[in-house]
Design a protein around this motif. Structure first.
Motif, PDB file in Angstrom:
ATOM      1  N   PHE A 267       2.336  -2.939  -0.143  1.00 31.49           N
ATOM      2  CA  PHE A 267       1.283  -3.484   0.710  1.00 31.49           C
ATOM      3  C   PHE A 267       0.497  -2.329   1.333  1.00 31.49           C
ATOM      4  O   PHE A 267       1.086  -1.465   1.991  1.00 31.49           O
ATOM      5  CB  PHE A 267       1.873  -4.348   1.831  1.00 31.49           C
ATOM      6  N   PRO A 268      -0.826  -2.282   1.152  1.00 30.85           N
ATOM      7  CA  PRO A 268      -1.611  -1.176   1.709  1.00 30.85           C
ATOM      8  C   PRO A 268      -1.737  -1.270   3.227  1.00 30.85           C
ATOM      9  O   PRO A 268      -1.772  -2.370   3.790  1.00 30.85           O
ATOM     10  CB  PRO A 268      -2.977  -1.347   1.035  1.00 30.85           C
ATOM     11  N   LEU A 269      -1.813  -0.113   3.874  1.00 33.28           N
ATOM     12  CA  LEU A 269      -2.037  -0.015   5.313  1.00 33.28           C
ATOM     13  C   LEU A 269      -3.460   0.468   5.540  1.00 33.28           C
ATOM     14  O   LEU A 269      -3.845   1.540   5.040  1.00 33.28           O
ATOM     15  CB  LEU A 269      -1.040   0.962   5.954  1.00 33.28           C
ATOM     16  N   TYR A 270      -4.228  -0.320   6.292  1.00 33.89           N
ATOM     17  CA  TYR A 270      -5.631   0.016   6.526  1.00 33.89           C
ATOM     18  C   TYR A 270      -5.867   0.350   8.000  1.00 33.89           C
ATOM     19  O   TYR A 270      -5.342  -0.320   8.896  1.00 33.89           O
ATOM     20  CB  TYR A 270      -6.542  -1.147   6.129  1.00 33.89           C
ATOM     21  N   ALA A 271      -6.684   1.383   8.215  1.00 38.09           N
ATOM     22  CA  ALA A 271      -7.134   1.721   9.565  1.00 38.09           C
ATOM     23  C   ALA A 271      -8.548   1.178   9.737  1.00 38.09           C
ATOM     24  O   ALA A 271      -9.387   1.339   8.844  1.00 38.09           O
ATOM     25  CB  ALA A 271      -7.126   3.236   9.774  1.00 38.09           C
ATOM     26  N   PHE A 272      -8.794   0.520  10.853  1.00 31.57           N
ATOM     27  CA  PHE A 272     -10.098  -0.100  11.142  1.00 31.57           C
ATOM     28  C   PHE A 272     -10.494  -1.089  10.049  1.00 31.57           C
ATOM     29  O   PHE A 272     -11.677  -1.351   9.834  1.00 31.57           O
ATOM     30  CB  PHE A 272     -11.193   0.964  11.318  1.00 31.57           C
ATOM     31  N   GLY A 273      -9.505  -1.596   9.327  1.00 34.02           N
ATOM     32  CA  GLY A 273      -9.755  -2.616   8.327  1.00 34.02           C
ATOM     33  C   GLY A 273     -10.406  -2.150   7.050  1.00 34.02           C
ATOM     34  O   GLY A 273     -10.713  -2.960   6.175  1.00 34.02           O
ATOM     35  N   GLN A 274     -10.598  -0.819   6.880  1.00 35.99           N
ATOM     36  CA  GLN A 274     -11.316  -0.371   5.685  1.00 35.99           C
ATOM     37  C   GLN A 274     -10.805   0.928   5.080  1.00 35.99           C
ATOM     38  O   GLN A 274     -11.089   1.224   3.920  1.00 35.99           O
ATOM     39  CB  GLN A 274     -12.804  -0.200   6.027  1.00 35.99           C
ATOM     40  N   TYR A 275     -10.029   1.732   5.829  1.00 32.01           N
ATOM     41  CA  TYR A 275      -9.580   3.030   5.305  1.00 32.01           C
ATOM     42  C   TYR A 275      -8.111   2.944   4.909  1.00 32.01           C
ATOM     43  O   TYR A 275      -7.257   2.630   5.723  1.00 32.01           O
ATOM     44  CB  TYR A 275      -9.786   4.134   6.344  1.00 32.01           C
ATOM     45  N   LEU A 276      -7.842   3.235   3.636  1.00 33.24           N
ATOM     46  CA  LEU A 276      -6.480   3.192   3.124  1.00 33.24           C
ATOM     47  C   LEU A 276      -5.753   4.465   3.558  1.00 33.24           C
ATOM     48  O   LEU A 276      -6.054   5.561   3.083  1.00 33.24           O
ATOM     49  CB  LEU A 276      -6.492   3.076   1.600  1.00 33.24           C
ATOM     50  N   VAL A 277      -4.782   4.322   4.456  1.00 34.89           N
ATOM     51  CA  VAL A 277      -4.121   5.494   5.053  1.00 34.89           C
ATOM     52  C   VAL A 277      -2.619   5.532   4.760  1.00 34.89           C
ATOM     53  O   VAL A 277      -1.908   6.397   5.271  1.00 34.89           O
ATOM     54  CB  VAL A 277      -4.351   5.521   6.576  1.00 34.89           C
ATOM     55  N   GLY A 278      -2.120   4.594   3.951  1.00 33.67           N
ATOM     56  CA  GLY A 278      -0.699   4.567   3.626  1.00 33.67           C
ATOM     57  C   GLY A 278      -0.331   3.216   3.042  1.00 33.67           C
ATOM     58  O   GLY A 278      -1.197   2.381   2.744  1.00 33.67           O
TER      59      GLY A 278
END
Length: 627
Positions: free
Chosen positions: A185-196
């Motif tokens: 499952f992807p982790l998104y920052a601010f709903g748009q940046y894939l950070v983990g």
């Protein structure tokens, strides 16, 4: 809230090498001096520079000066943490400390040359990007929508969950690795940046997060065509997330990156727009303590909590048992309340404590069952004092005592002023391995890899330190890494060694230190263990609570007083044992034998064969741990 002066320093978290390999252990470092911040100080500087700002729940938001330097259009925002000053931009992804942002603002306003601005821009750190890693995963995995009906149903059967629609799970953009039987499952920052990303093993139901710390992203599920996006239910695991999605009773569900282990300050900006957060952590060990701790980071006034009772277990269990999920969420209670309360407000807390009595008692030691019988467990918010004669093995014991808890997920901060961190880490590593490291160097990497995963942090202070500097480091680490156990070895190194003739001043300084840590334990709901040397007494006299150096304040303030009694030097059949001389939780007192095993540097009780017991010899603990 108490705000510290802007001119004070706080300490960044660094890593130093434990061995000549690339392995490392966590350290609270004092080598990098960066300005400590306060909310008042941040606002003052912004106003002085005529910068408009908006104060949120956890952050102060301003137009990003870095993006403006890059001649971007207006719109990008920088989120500044109100407690630590850590900042992150929602567009250029630049991250850093408050003093770095201060330099940017100063250069921008004073109109420095482009060369200086370019040099500063190149020195800025950027949040991690995991797009390339995710692309590699996509080559080896299948999208959920590509699975056959039988494969899709089999996944939910293994998780013991009700099947949810492909449309809903596809919104999470998860991948399935068929041979490994793992969901990603992807982790998104601010709903748009894939950070983990988080990976869920279907066979064991274990979850692993990449990166292993400081990720800035979350898993956020949002129903389509929903109007209210200001309220969210926060859960710790992917199975809880999927369980709530299957019920469709809430518009937004947020899954934390590291379960209940800790909440990175990097994710707070992504939660800034929510006006109400309902924390549903179930009735796991210390879930209520964790919820209160996380709520302080998230701003208690917007946080609600689903109390841990038999009728309100974790979401995945509640769904499986057919409970009314909507009713449970609607009945969530606010965490924050006024100083004066009533039993009506406390009623659910009392019921929760009674139904979860074993968990309320605290984390149990696995190496010291005798301590479990006396103290019942290790609880947040308590204050423990350990004392004992010089050379009795106080540091060796307390290192294993804390290691036992850390191996069960208790986030631990070590402040060793007398023993070097490398020496302390070697001792703890050997205690964890249970064998002599000198004789097992071939297995060092295996032991070091396991030790590196433990949530143990070390402060780099050594020798005499002021209480102010130490408390700044402790408070900072507790906020950033959700520390729940602080060990200080020992108090005398914060009292100073000058003016020894002025005994009254030394007593006053010790009382001040005791008071500071007692208040810290209560305010931050964190367990503090202080090592204090006893007064010099006759060797044949047994130590008591009145033997603790200084005034009576130490024993009065403590919830627990542990004394190492060493009778081996005064009696032929003398033994060494740990005495629980004070126990405020239950009042139970008692002793625990301390039989030292020099090979593993351990006091843990072990079952030995009779022949082995007869041939075993006693070891002198004066050689157990030397700096």
């Amino acid at each position: 809230m108490f705000f510290k002066p802007l001119s004070r320093y706080f300490w960044k978290m660094k890593c130093i090498k434990l061995h000549c390999t690339n392995r490392s252990y966590h350290v609270v470092n004092q080598s990098d001096q960066v300005y400590n911040v306060s909310l008042i100080g941040i606002k003052k500087i912004l106003r002085q520079n005529n910068i408009a700002f908006m104060e949120g729940h956890t952050c102060i938001c301003v137009d990003c000066p870095i993006c403006e330097m890059n001649k971007c259009t207006k719109g990008p925002k920088i989120y500044i943490n109100k407690t630590t000053g850590f900042f992150i931009c929602d567009k250029c992804r630049c991250i850093g400390t408050w003093n770095t942002l201060e330099k940017v603002l100063s250069l921008k306003i004073t109109g420095k040359t482009n060369k200086e601005l370019e040099k500063l821009k190149n020195s800025l750190l950027v949040d991690q990007n995991y797009t390339s890693e995710w692309t590699i995963l996509e080559k080896d995995c299948l999208k959920i929508s590509q699975l056959s009906t039988s494969e899709y149903e089999q996944i939910f059967n293994k998780l013991s969950l009700k099947i949810i629609s492909r449309e809903d799970i596809s919104a999470l953009e998860c991948l399935y690795h068929k041979s490994k039987n793992v969901l990603y499952f992807p982790l998104y920052a601010f709903g748009q940046y894939l950070v983990g990303f988080k990976q869920l093993c279907l066979n064991t139901k274990n979850e692993v997060t990449v990166p292993t710390s400081d990720v800035s992203g979350l898993i956020i599920y949002k129903q389509k065509n929903t109007r209210n996006d200001n309220t969210a239910v926060v859960v710790p695991t992917i199975t809880d997330l999927l369980a709530l999605i299957s019920q469709k009773v809430t518009n937004l569900v947020v899954c934390l990156p590291y379960n209940l282990q800790y909440l990175p300050q990097q994710v707070l900006p992504s939660l800034e727009n929510f006006k109400k957060l309902t924390l549903w952590f179930g009735n796991e060990d210390s879930s209520w303590d964790t919820a209160r701790h996380f709520a302080k980071k998230l701003n208690e006034e917007r946080c609600y909590f689903v109390r841990s009772t038999d009728l309100q277990p974790r979401p995945s269990i509640a769904v499986d048992l057919g409970y009314d999920i909507k009713n449970i969420i609607q009945n969530a209670q606010p965490i924050w309340h006024q100083s004066i309360t009533t039993f009506h407000s406390l009623r659910h807390d009392v019921l929760s404590d009674l139904q979860n009595i074993d968990k309320v008692q605290g984390i149990k030691w696995k190496r010291y069952p005798a301590l479990n019988r006396i103290l019942k467990g290790h609880r947040r918010g308590e204050f423990t004092i350990l004392t004992g004669p010089t050379g009795s093995g106080k540091t060796t014991f307390i290192s294993e005592y804390s290691l036992d808890l850390a191996m069960q997920g208790v986030n631990t901060l070590w402040g060793s002023f007398e023993i070097r961190n490398a020496r302390l880490a070697k001792t703890m590593l050997q205690q964890m391995a249970g064998v002599s490291l000198d004789d097992n160097l071939a297995d060092f990497d295996k032991y070091a890899d396991a030790f590196e995963k433990l949530p143990i942090y070390f402060m780099t202070f050594h020798g005499q330190q002021s209480i102010k500097i130490v408390m700044d480091a402790v408070e900072h680490a507790t906020y950033v890494h959700d520390i729940s156990h602080v060990i200080i070895d020992n108090v005398q190194f914060m009292m100073g060694i000058s003016d020894e003739a002025k005994h009254i001043d030394r007593f006053w300084r010790q009382d001040k230190i005791i008071s500071a840590f007692r208040n810290f334990a209560t305010k931050y709901n964190c367990h503090v263990t202080l090592v204090i040397h006893p007064r010099k007494e006759r060797d044949d006299e047994e130590l008591t609570t009145s033997s603790i150096f200084g005034s009576a304040k130490a024993s009065q303030e403590a919830d627990n007083v542990l004394i190492i009694q060493d009778k081996r030097l005064t009696s032929i059949r003398g033994k060494k044992y740990l005495q629980v001389a004070k126990n405020r939780y239950t009042g139970d007192l008692g002793i625990m034998p301390l039989d030292f095993d020099k090979t593993s540097l351990s006091y843990a009780s072990k079952k030995k064969a009779k022949s082995e017991t007869k041939s075993s010899t006693k070891c002198n603990s004066n050689e157990e741990l030397q700096s």
